[in-house]
Design an enzyme around this catalytic site. Structure first.
Site, PDB file in Angstrom:
ATOM      1  N   CYS A   1      11.144  -3.394  48.500  1.00  0.00           N
ATOM      2  CA  CYS A   1      10.105  -3.034  47.544  1.00  0.00           C
ATOM      3  C   CYS A   1       9.020  -2.391  48.383  1.00  0.00           C
ATOM      4  O   CYS A   1       8.318  -3.077  49.113  1.00  0.00           O
ATOM      5  CB  CYS A   1       9.540  -4.232  46.787  1.00  0.00           C
ATOM      6  SG  CYS A   1       8.162  -3.746  45.719  1.00  0.00           S
TER       7      CYS A   1
ATOM      8  N   CYS B   1       5.331  -3.625  47.174  1.00  0.00           N
ATOM      9  CA  CYS B   1       4.894  -5.007  47.427  1.00  0.00           C
ATOM     10  C   CYS B   1       6.104  -5.870  47.776  1.00  0.00           C
ATOM     11  O   CYS B   1       6.604  -5.777  48.878  1.00  0.00           O
ATOM     12  CB  CYS B   1       4.101  -5.554  46.254  1.00  0.00           C
ATOM     13  SG  CYS B   1       4.787  -5.188  44.634  1.00  0.00           S
ATOM     14  N   SER B   2       6.595  -6.678  46.862  1.00  0.00           N
ATOM     15  CA  SER B   2       7.682  -7.583  47.252  1.00  0.00           C
ATOM     16  C   SER B   2       8.573  -7.946  46.069  1.00  0.00           C
ATOM     17  O   SER B   2       9.087  -9.052  46.004  1.00  0.00           O
ATOM     18  CB  SER B   2       7.099  -8.854  47.872  1.00  0.00           C
ATOM     19  OG  SER B   2       6.233  -9.479  46.934  1.00  0.00           O
ATOM     20  N   CYS B   3       8.773  -7.037  45.123  1.00  0.00           N
ATOM     21  CA  CYS B   3       9.623  -7.319  43.972  1.00  0.00           C
ATOM     22  C   CYS B   3      11.023  -7.691  44.457  1.00  0.00           C
ATOM     23  O   CYS B   3      11.566  -7.063  45.364  1.00  0.00           O
ATOM     24  CB  CYS B   3       9.684  -6.107  43.049  1.00  0.00           C
ATOM     25  SG  CYS B   3       8.063  -5.729  42.349  1.00  0.00           S
TER      26      CYS B   3
END
Ligand code: FE
Length: 205
Positions: free
Chosen positions: A110, A113-115
Site C-alpha cells: 500500500c 499507507c498500510s491497507c
C-alpha cells in the site's frame, strides 16, 4: 485503522504523532487503573498477528491448490468466496486474489499507507507499513524481494499491486514441488504470511 483514501491526501494526517508512544501511554494508564490485563492484551495481539489472520489466508490458498473449482471461483470473485468462508469484516471488504506462476510473481504494497486484508492475514507486519517498503516495492521490487531472500528466475515478471481502501489483494503463491500427495491441512502449514503478500514463497516441505 480503517480509513478512506478518497478523503485524505496525506495519510499521516490520520495518525497522531508518535502513535506507538501514545498507545504505550494508554496501555500503562489502563493497566494501572486495573481496566486491562497486559497479558490478555498480548494474547489478543498474538491471536491477530500469528493465529487467526495468516491461517485464514493459508486455508484459502491450500484449498485453491487442492480444488480447481475453488481456485477458479477465487480468481473470479475473491470477495464472495472468502466471505462464504466467514473471512470478512474490517479491511477485507473487497478482495482480489492474484496467482503466482512461472511467468509472473505478484507482490502487494500500500504505497499510501498500510491497507491490508486483515480478515485473511491478520495485522500487517511492521515492515509493510514502513516508508522504505512502501516506496521501494514499486521502484525496485526485485531488490526488495532479494532483501526478503526471494530470488526469482530472470524471465519471471514481477507485478506489484497497490492496495487501497477499496481493494485488498491476496497472493496465491505457487504450490511447492513434491507436495502432490499432501492434503489441505498439511499444505496450509507451507503457506507463510509473506508468501501471501508476495515477499516470500511457500515453504518447501
Ligand atoms: Fe493504506
Amino acid at each position: 485503522m480503517p480509513h478512506d483514501h478518497d478523503h485524505h491526501d496525506d495519510p499521516h494526517a490520520l495518525l497522531p504523532p508518535e502513535p506507538a508512544l501514545r498507545v504505550k501511554a494508554l496501555e500503562t494508564l489502563l493497566t494501572q487503573k486495573g481496566l486491562i490485563d497486559p497479558a490478555a492484551l498480548d494474547e489478543i495481539i498474538d491471536t491477530y498477528e500469528n493465529k487467526i489472520g495468516p491461517r485464514n489466508g493459508a486455508r484459502v490458498v491450500a484449498r485453491a491448490w487442492c480444488d480447481p473449482d475453488f481456485r477458479a471461483a477465487l480468481l473470479e470473485n475473491a470477495t464472495a468466496v472468502v466471505s462464504d468462508l466467514g473471512f470478512y469484516g474490517r479491511q477485507g471488504e473487497h478482495m482480489v486474489a492474484v496467482e503466482n506462476t512461472d511467468a509472473v510473481h505478484n507482490m502487494v504494497v500500500c504505497t499510501l499507507c498500510s491497507c491490508y486484508p486483515w480478515p485473511l492475514l491478520g495485522i500487517p507486519p511492521g515492515w509493510y507499513k514502513s516508508d522504505a517498503y512502501r516506496a521501494r516495492a514499486v521502484r525496485e521490487p526485485r531488490k526488495v524481494l532479494a532483501d526478503f531472500g526471494v530470488v526469482l528466475p530472470e524471465n519471471t515478471a514481477v507485478r506489484v499491486w497497490d492496495s487501497t481502501a477499496e481493494m485488498r489483494y491476496l497472493v496465491i503463491p505457487m504450490r511447492p514441488a513434491g507436495t502432490e500427495g499432501m492434503g489441505e491441512d498439511a499444505l496450509m502449514e507451507l503457506v507463510s504470511r509473506d508468501s501471501m503478500i508476495g515477499t516470500g514463497l511457500a515453504v518447501q516441505p
